[in-house]
Write a protein that holds these residues in place. Structure first.
Motif, short mmCIF file in Angstrom:
data_model
loop_
_atom_site.label_atom_id
_atom_site.label_comp_id
_atom_site.label_asym_id
_atom_site.label_seq_id
_atom_site.Cartn_x
_atom_site.Cartn_y
_atom_site.Cartn_z
N UNK A 38 0.85 -1.19 0.00
CA UNK A 38 0.00 0.00 0.00
C UNK A 38 0.89 1.23 0.00
N UNK A 39 0.32 2.36 0.40
CA UNK A 39 1.09 3.61 0.46
C UNK A 39 1.33 4.06 1.89
N UNK A 40 0.76 3.35 2.86
CA UNK A 40 0.82 3.82 4.24
C UNK A 40 2.02 3.29 5.01
N UNK A 41 2.49 2.09 4.66
CA UNK A 41 3.65 1.53 5.36
C UNK A 41 4.86 2.45 5.24
N UNK A 42 5.03 3.07 4.08
CA UNK A 42 6.17 3.94 3.86
C UNK A 42 6.17 5.10 4.85
N UNK A 43 5.00 5.63 5.14
CA UNK A 43 4.87 6.70 6.13
C UNK A 43 5.21 6.19 7.53
N UNK A 44 4.74 4.99 7.86
CA UNK A 44 5.00 4.43 9.18
C UNK A 44 6.49 4.16 9.39
N UNK A 45 7.15 3.61 8.37
CA UNK A 45 8.59 3.37 8.46
C UNK A 45 9.32 4.69 8.68
N UNK A 46 8.98 5.70 7.90
CA UNK A 46 9.64 7.01 8.02
C UNK A 46 9.41 7.61 9.39
N UNK A 47 8.21 7.50 9.89
CA UNK A 47 7.86 8.05 11.20
C UNK A 47 8.72 7.43 12.30
N UNK A 48 8.84 6.10 12.26
CA UNK A 48 9.64 5.41 13.28
C UNK A 48 11.12 5.76 13.17
#
Length: 314
Positions: A38-48
């Motif tokens: 999807x497109x949301x995992x990339x945001x979660x990885x970056x956030x962490x």
């Protein structure tokens, strides 16, 4: 081949509850992600990765997935692994001994692990944390195959870890046909039956509320450098393909749980079980878990966009 039934150790209820409380300070963490799905995992990885004062990130593991973006679970895992490498390049972070390939298949049954570098590394990191007198927090935002395999490989690690999983729908939802769960029902059964300290973040009506749209991304994400442009571009590509003006960035709920705890409302409930059709089977005489019931959207996105400003500019 069906393995002998795996037995998990008993855990004192007070000990489990302590491991479910949101800790203060920096935590040892692993992120298990189907990054290319999807497109949301990339945001979660970056956030962490951009919050080192909160997360002592020890590994990121690639989870399998199978949908229109992959030929089979193994292909999905490899595509997620490649996407993680792209993200680490944008974050200027080394990948050696940090990004690990996960399972190439789902669990054949609830007693048989699937060996992978990811599952092996999770076991190693759990023992390392325990040896240091710490807990390992596993943030899982995909099919939970790798984590379940780690627990089946070494059941003793349920005392050494806490799992925060974005998976399944709320117990009141009319069905439990949720992507992260129904891909690998035996893995979900392991997680809910093992007694591992568990925080469940449901999808519909909970993580679903983490919506963003074109205007916000153009104003607050795309302009902040190569990483922001990459993340926004992934959403724009999806919107162009599937239509619409907004997108749920579900997966930021997992790191957000630690970064903005006041944005979450949750309760301690008896852990349900999952039947072979993926349906919930509520229980009353079961060990406790944390069930997230509500997430305030704006504080999570404010923290996300502030963190993106920390990303390398070149």
């Amino acid at each position: 081949m069906i393995s002998d039934k795996v037995t998990f150790p008993d855990m004192d209820p007070e000990f489990r509850r302590k491991k479910l409380l949101i800790p203060e300070g920096r935590i040892r963490a692993v992120l298990d992600t189907d990054t290319f799905n999807e497109v949301d995992d990339q945001f979660a990885v970056s956030m962490a990765m951009l919050a080192p004062e909160r997360f002592d990130m020890r590994a990121i593991t690639a989870a399998p997935f199978f949908n229109s973006k992959s030929e089979n679970p193994a292909d999905g895992m490899r595509k997620s692994y490649d996407e993680l490498n792209r993200l680490m390049k944008l974050l200027h972070h080394p990948v050696e001994n940090f990004i690990f390939k996960g399972s190439e298949s789902y669990l054949p049954n609830r007693n048989t692990p699937v060996d992978s570098p990811a599952a092996g590394r999770i076991v190693e990191l759990a023992h390392e944390a325990d040896g240091a007198g710490e807990n390992l927090w596993i943030m899982a935002i995909g099919a939970i195959t790798n984590v379940a395999s780690a627990l089946l490989t070494d059941p003793e690690i349920i005392r050494m870890v806490t799992v925060v999983w974005l998976g399944g729908h709320p117990l009141y939802w009319p069905d439990n046909h949720e992507f992260n769960l129904y891909q690998d029902v035996p893995a979900a059964q392991v997680i809910f039956d093992s007694g591992v300290p568990l925080v469940q973040i449901p999808c519909m009506s909970v993580a679903e509320m983490l919506l963003t749209g074109i205007d916000e991304l153009k104003a607050r994400c795309e302009p902040v450098g190569p990483l922001g442009s990459f993340l926004a571009g992934r959403v724009f590509e999806a919107l162009a393909e599937y239509g619409g003006y907004s997108r749920s960035i579900w997966d930021i709920s997992a790191p957000g749980y630690f970064l903005v705890p006041d944005a979450f409302r949750y309760e301690f409930v008896p852990t349900p079980s999952v039947d072979d059709t993926s349906a919930w089977k509520p229980k009353t005489e079961r060990y406790e878990m944390v069930l997230v019931q509500h997430i305030s959207r704006d504080p999570i996105f404010s923290r996300l966009f502030d963190l993106l400003k920390r990303a390398p500019e070149i």
